[in-house]
Design a protein around this motif. Structure first.
Motif, PDB file in Angstrom:
ATOM      1  N   ILE A 168       0.848  -1.203   0.000  1.00  0.00           N
ATOM      2  CA  ILE A 168       0.000   0.000   0.000  1.00  0.00           C
ATOM      3  C   ILE A 168       0.885   1.256   0.000  1.00  0.00           C
ATOM      4  O   ILE A 168       0.609   2.220  -0.725  1.00  0.00           O
ATOM      5  CB  ILE A 168      -0.962  -0.006   1.225  1.00  0.00           C
ATOM      6  CG1 ILE A 168      -2.029  -1.089   1.032  1.00  0.00           C
ATOM      7  CG2 ILE A 168      -1.608   1.369   1.422  1.00  0.00           C
ATOM      8  CD1 ILE A 168      -2.976  -1.265   2.207  1.00  0.00           C
ATOM      9  N   LEU A 169       1.966   1.227   0.783  1.00  0.00           N
ATOM     10  CA  LEU A 169       2.862   2.393   0.827  1.00  0.00           C
ATOM     11  C   LEU A 169       3.440   2.693  -0.559  1.00  0.00           C
ATOM     12  O   LEU A 169       3.487   3.848  -0.982  1.00  0.00           O
ATOM     13  CB  LEU A 169       4.013   2.159   1.827  1.00  0.00           C
ATOM     14  CG  LEU A 169       3.648   2.132   3.318  1.00  0.00           C
ATOM     15  CD1 LEU A 169       4.891   1.880   4.172  1.00  0.00           C
ATOM     16  CD2 LEU A 169       2.993   3.450   3.751  1.00  0.00           C
ATOM     17  N   LYS A 208       1.057   6.995  -6.689  1.00  0.00           N
ATOM     18  CA  LYS A 208      -0.028   7.940  -7.004  1.00  0.00           C
ATOM     19  C   LYS A 208       0.261   9.328  -6.429  1.00  0.00           C
ATOM     20  O   LYS A 208      -0.635  10.185  -6.366  1.00  0.00           O
ATOM     21  CB  LYS A 208      -1.360   7.409  -6.468  1.00  0.00           C
ATOM     22  CG  LYS A 208      -1.953   6.285  -7.330  1.00  0.00           C
ATOM     23  CD  LYS A 208      -3.324   5.889  -6.813  1.00  0.00           C
ATOM     24  CE  LYS A 208      -3.980   4.836  -7.693  1.00  0.00           C
ATOM     25  NZ  LYS A 208      -4.556   5.400  -8.938  1.00  0.00           N
ATOM     26  N   GLY A 209       1.486   9.522  -5.925  1.00  0.00           N
ATOM     27  CA  GLY A 209       1.888  10.889  -5.561  1.00  0.00           C
ATOM     28  C   GLY A 209       1.782  11.254  -4.093  1.00  0.00           C
ATOM     29  O   GLY A 209       1.797  12.434  -3.752  1.00  0.00           O
ATOM     30  N   VAL A 210       1.663  10.247  -3.200  1.00  0.00           N
ATOM     31  CA  VAL A 210       1.597  10.572  -1.771  1.00  0.00           C
ATOM     32  C   VAL A 210       2.712   9.824  -1.021  1.00  0.00           C
ATOM     33  O   VAL A 210       2.820   8.603  -1.133  1.00  0.00           O
ATOM     34  CB  VAL A 210       0.239  10.177  -1.151  1.00  0.00           C
ATOM     35  CG1 VAL A 210       0.220  10.524   0.344  1.00  0.00           C
ATOM     36  CG2 VAL A 210      -0.898  10.880  -1.868  1.00  0.00           C
ATOM     37  N   ILE A 211       3.510  10.570  -0.272  1.00  0.00           N
ATOM     38  CA  ILE A 211       4.547   9.943   0.552  1.00  0.00           C
ATOM     39  C   ILE A 211       3.993   9.673   1.950  1.00  0.00           C
ATOM     40  O   ILE A 211       3.561  10.595   2.648  1.00  0.00           O
ATOM     41  CB  ILE A 211       5.800  10.831   0.683  1.00  0.00           C
ATOM     42  CG1 ILE A 211       6.346  11.188  -0.695  1.00  0.00           C
ATOM     43  CG2 ILE A 211       6.882  10.122   1.512  1.00  0.00           C
ATOM     44  CD1 ILE A 211       7.497  12.175  -0.649  1.00  0.00           C
ATOM     45  N   LEU A 212       3.969   8.399   2.333  1.00  0.00           N
ATOM     46  CA  LEU A 212       3.537   7.988   3.670  1.00  0.00           C
ATOM     47  C   LEU A 212       4.693   7.237   4.327  1.00  0.00           C
ATOM     48  O   LEU A 212       5.641   6.856   3.663  1.00  0.00           O
ATOM     49  CB  LEU A 212       2.343   7.029   3.569  1.00  0.00           C
ATOM     50  CG  LEU A 212       1.003   7.597   3.147  1.00  0.00           C
ATOM     51  CD1 LEU A 212       0.035   6.455   2.881  1.00  0.00           C
ATOM     52  CD2 LEU A 212       0.447   8.509   4.232  1.00  0.00           C
ATOM     53  N   ILE A 221      -7.124   9.608  -2.868  1.00  0.00           N
ATOM     54  CA  ILE A 221      -6.063   8.774  -3.450  1.00  0.00           C
ATOM     55  C   ILE A 221      -5.944   7.454  -2.680  1.00  0.00           C
ATOM     56  O   ILE A 221      -5.844   6.365  -3.250  1.00  0.00           O
ATOM     57  CB  ILE A 221      -4.716   9.539  -3.446  1.00  0.00           C
ATOM     58  CG1 ILE A 221      -4.795  10.737  -4.393  1.00  0.00           C
ATOM     59  CG2 ILE A 221      -3.557   8.618  -3.811  1.00  0.00           C
ATOM     60  CD1 ILE A 221      -3.613  11.684  -4.307  1.00  0.00           C
ATOM     61  N   PHE A 222      -5.971   7.563  -1.349  1.00  0.00           N
ATOM     62  CA  PHE A 222      -5.817   6.389  -0.491  1.00  0.00           C
ATOM     63  C   PHE A 222      -6.939   5.394  -0.768  1.00  0.00           C
ATOM     64  O   PHE A 222      -6.717   4.188  -0.899  1.00  0.00           O
ATOM     65  CB  PHE A 222      -5.843   6.856   0.971  1.00  0.00           C
ATOM     66  CG  PHE A 222      -5.296   5.864   1.964  1.00  0.00           C
ATOM     67  CD1 PHE A 222      -4.122   5.156   1.723  1.00  0.00           C
ATOM     68  CD2 PHE A 222      -5.945   5.662   3.183  1.00  0.00           C
ATOM     69  CE1 PHE A 222      -3.618   4.258   2.655  1.00  0.00           C
ATOM     70  CE2 PHE A 222      -5.436   4.761   4.127  1.00  0.00           C
ATOM     71  CZ  PHE A 222      -4.282   4.057   3.850  1.00  0.00           C
ATOM     72  N   ASN A 223      -8.155   5.912  -0.889  1.00  0.00           N
ATOM     73  CA  ASN A 223      -9.316   5.070  -1.183  1.00  0.00           C
ATOM     74  C   ASN A 223      -9.123   4.331  -2.514  1.00  0.00           C
ATOM     75  O   ASN A 223      -9.376   3.130  -2.617  1.00  0.00           O
ATOM     76  CB  ASN A 223     -10.583   5.938  -1.216  1.00  0.00           C
ATOM     77  CG  ASN A 223     -11.841   5.085  -1.269  1.00  0.00           C
ATOM     78  OD1 ASN A 223     -11.825   3.917  -0.855  1.00  0.00           O
ATOM     79  ND2 ASN A 223     -12.919   5.634  -1.797  1.00  0.00           N
ATOM     80  N   ASP A 224      -8.621   5.050  -3.519  1.00  0.00           N
ATOM     81  CA  ASP A 224      -8.341   4.428  -4.822  1.00  0.00           C
ATOM     82  C   ASP A 224      -7.386   3.245  -4.675  1.00  0.00           C
ATOM     83  O   ASP A 224      -7.558   2.204  -5.311  1.00  0.00           O
ATOM     84  CB  ASP A 224      -7.679   5.434  -5.777  1.00  0.00           C
ATOM     85  CG  ASP A 224      -8.690   6.431  -6.333  1.00  0.00           C
ATOM     86  OD1 ASP A 224      -9.903   6.245  -6.073  1.00  0.00           O
ATOM     87  OD2 ASP A 224      -8.252   7.392  -6.994  1.00  0.00           O
TER      88      ASP A 224
END
Lengths: 406, 406
Positions: free
Chosen positions: B359-360, B366-370, B397-400
């Motif tokens: 998931i990370l 998709k453009g998000v750093i976690l 985005i997370f939901n996608d």
């Protein structure tokens, strides 16, 4: 003021090349955006490392790990030696289930009873791991829990070294014998020596020198017993001895397994041989792991050192300084003794600590900043731009002060 | 990229206020000339400390000691507790001759068998002293020698906290009882607990929360047994919980004896009560002891936080984030659980670590750093300027990504 201490042997002030670097808008982001270097290094960081730290790597070392300060550098260098030692013991097999469960609760075999051998009078920093290898002053150590690690005698030589070569060689042989005895004894105790750490010149402990032969033999003893050999150049590195690294005076092309640095290098860190690279990511790690902005400064400092031949300047100034100190100790025999040094990394002993402290204050009042070290030594740690005429300026002022203590 | 990790919970990037600060020629010397702060601080340093760190001092604390990084901050905070504890034991008398001679060779009573009590799952850094109180991951601890110090269970609570208040209170009581037992046991072992160290929210260990009541009781237990109480805010400090310090959520005007910080504060260091001031100079000391240029940035960061009401923004964004996470875990019950947080300092668990890691990566693509933390948690550590609309952008985005793991 004439600064012969330069913020505890760090850097000088207001160098025009660094001021200019600061006004270059391309450098702004390096100062403003401090990355978590271990996971998100800036794109140009490998290039900057090649240009700065790797361009001055000690012989035989192609890898460098940056850190924020001298203590963190040594702490992590010790960890690298422990990890290397345990992996060597394990061979092909990974950590056991018992290693994994015991380490989480601070117990062996996961947290093994390994040790680092250090020397009387040594200084390697003040955090708990480093402090267990520091033995220079009570004020550093009192009240802080420590590890039962072996401490070997550092040779107590007579100066000038060339006048006492026979006696000094005997003293060094005695110390090396003791090192081997301690390695065997601690192995028998169940606390094997994973690494030996030593300064090329003991600094904080009183500017104690040893011969190239001593260090080369010590390095061989380390190899013979399977211990890593760590040379701590936090105070000696950066050019003040007339070579970039003090260990270069040994003339060995394989001086060490690990060399740590800080102070004049502006960033902390350590070089290491391929074998000392931790086998997995995150074993040697923290959030910042140094600071790329310090590296940027270091690039420029190295440019200046090369352009202005500062290592040659240091050798020249150092010769003038040590000769001046020899003359002064001949002139004030009851007051001064044991003048010694390499480059401008010089020291001289005063008859007692109270007199030493008074001399430091009186010299400061006449415009010269000096530092103390050991029980009753004065240490000289000028910046690399301390030229021969600065030496003569200093010697005149120092002589004026000394006449008051005759 | 939308950065919800901000270089391991440190600072953001390219803030115009900081870029502007860099172009002010009056600030140049602070960047170029790094002093040995403990002996030669710049003239304006006390003023800059008052304007920066002292303006945000935790309740009851008027003193601050800067350090270069989080590990050095904790190492030195531990030393301050050891020194305080031994001075308390000695009363009016100074160190004995035996204290003085034994400490130089790492032995008691000069290097006493004192301990620091820490918690399972804790993270306080990776240098040898800190590491003896860190118990979050094997990779940090394996192969490094440690101290036999007590480790108490950190409460393992059920979330949302308000739905399980009875069960959680029982779990916290159990842990506190264990703390008292360990303090007594280690005193009997001859290794008295000089200090207790704890994070207000265990971060690296998996975002584990406890109630205000738990911390207040723990602080009382420390006082009852004569142990110092050290709150490690290296990751929680700086505003990300919606208050400047996470311990402010406890509502106590005497939260701790020592509070350490780093990361978002841009400089490391620790606040302490008057009593924890070392009794002599050079007992807490190193060459740089921090970096005034980081302090200069911090002044500006605090100006921005105040001017733009960023703590209120964080509270608002945090509410949107946790509510969004609650909705997602209701929507994906087999995949997500244990959503929890304070301000934007939030986390959620994934069914297993392999899925978490996937998931990370997919979210990053998709453009998000976690970031990850604990065994199978995702942690959110956005900068303070992460607004409500960023939260909604992220949640979409997370939901996608999550739909692919149903």
């Amino acid at each position: 003021m004439l600064d012969a201490s330069s913020t505890l042997s760090s850097s000088g002030y207001n160098h025009p090349a660094l001021l200019k670097l600061m006004t270059n808008p391309n450098n702004l982001s390096t100062f403003v955006n401090r990355p978590a270097l271990g996971i998100l290094p800036p794109e140009n960081f490998p290039d900057k490392l090649t240009e700065s730290l790797l361009s001055i790597a000690p012989s035989g070392m192609s890898r460098v790990q940056t850190m924020a300060c001298g203590s963190c550098s040594n702490e992590n260098a010790y960890k690298a030696m422990f990890i290397w030692y345990r992996n060597k013991e394990r061979g092909q097999s990974g950590p056991s289930a018992e290693d994994i469960s015991s380490c989480m609760v601070n117990q062996g075999p996961g947290c093994p009873d390994l040790s680092i051998l250090s020397f009387t009078g040594a200084f390697h920093g003040r955090t708990l791991g480093c402090l267990a290898t520091t033995h220079s002053k009570v004020i550093h150590k009192l009240d802080v829990p420590s590890f039962d690690w072996p401490i070997a005698p550092f040779p107590r030589l007579q100066y000038p070294l060339e006048e006492f070569s026979r006696e000094n060689a005997q003293e060094e042989a005695r110390c090396l014998e003791e090192v081997e005895d301690l390695i065997v004894k601690w192995r028998q105790k169940g606390k094997p020596v994973a690494g030996i750490v030593i300064e090329p010149i003991q600094a904080e402990g009183g500017d104690n020198h040893a011969s190239a032969d001593f260090f080369i033999r010590l390095r061989r003893i380390a190899a013979k017993h399977g211990c890593a050999f760590h040379v701590d150049e936090v105070q000696t590195g950066g050019g003040c001895t007339g070579k970039f690294w003090a260990h270069e005076h040994w003339g060995s092309d394989d001086p060490a397994d690990i060399v740590s640095f800080s102070k004049k290098l502006l960033t902390g860190g350590y070089y290491h041989k391929e074998a000392l690279q931790a086998d997995k990511p995150y074993r040697i790690f923290n959030t910042w792991m140094g600071d790329p902005s310090k590296n940027l400064f270091l690039c420029e400092v190295l440019n200046v050192i090369r352009r202005e031949n500062l290592l040659e300047e240091v050798a020249r100034s150092g010769k003038a300084l040590i000769n001046g100190l020899y003359e002064l100790q001949a002139q004030y025999p009851g007051l001064l003794s044991r003048a010694r040094g390499q480059g401008t990394f010089c020291a001289i002993d005063v008859r007692d600590d109270a007199t030493r402290d008074k001399i430091l204050v009186k010299t400061r009042d006449k415009g010269v900043i000096l530092g103390g070290c050991g029980d009753r030594s004065i240490r000289f740690r000028p910046a690399l731009v301390f030229k021969e005429y600065h030496v003569h300026l200093f010697l005149n002022i120092f002589n004026d002060v000394l006449t008051q203590f005759k």
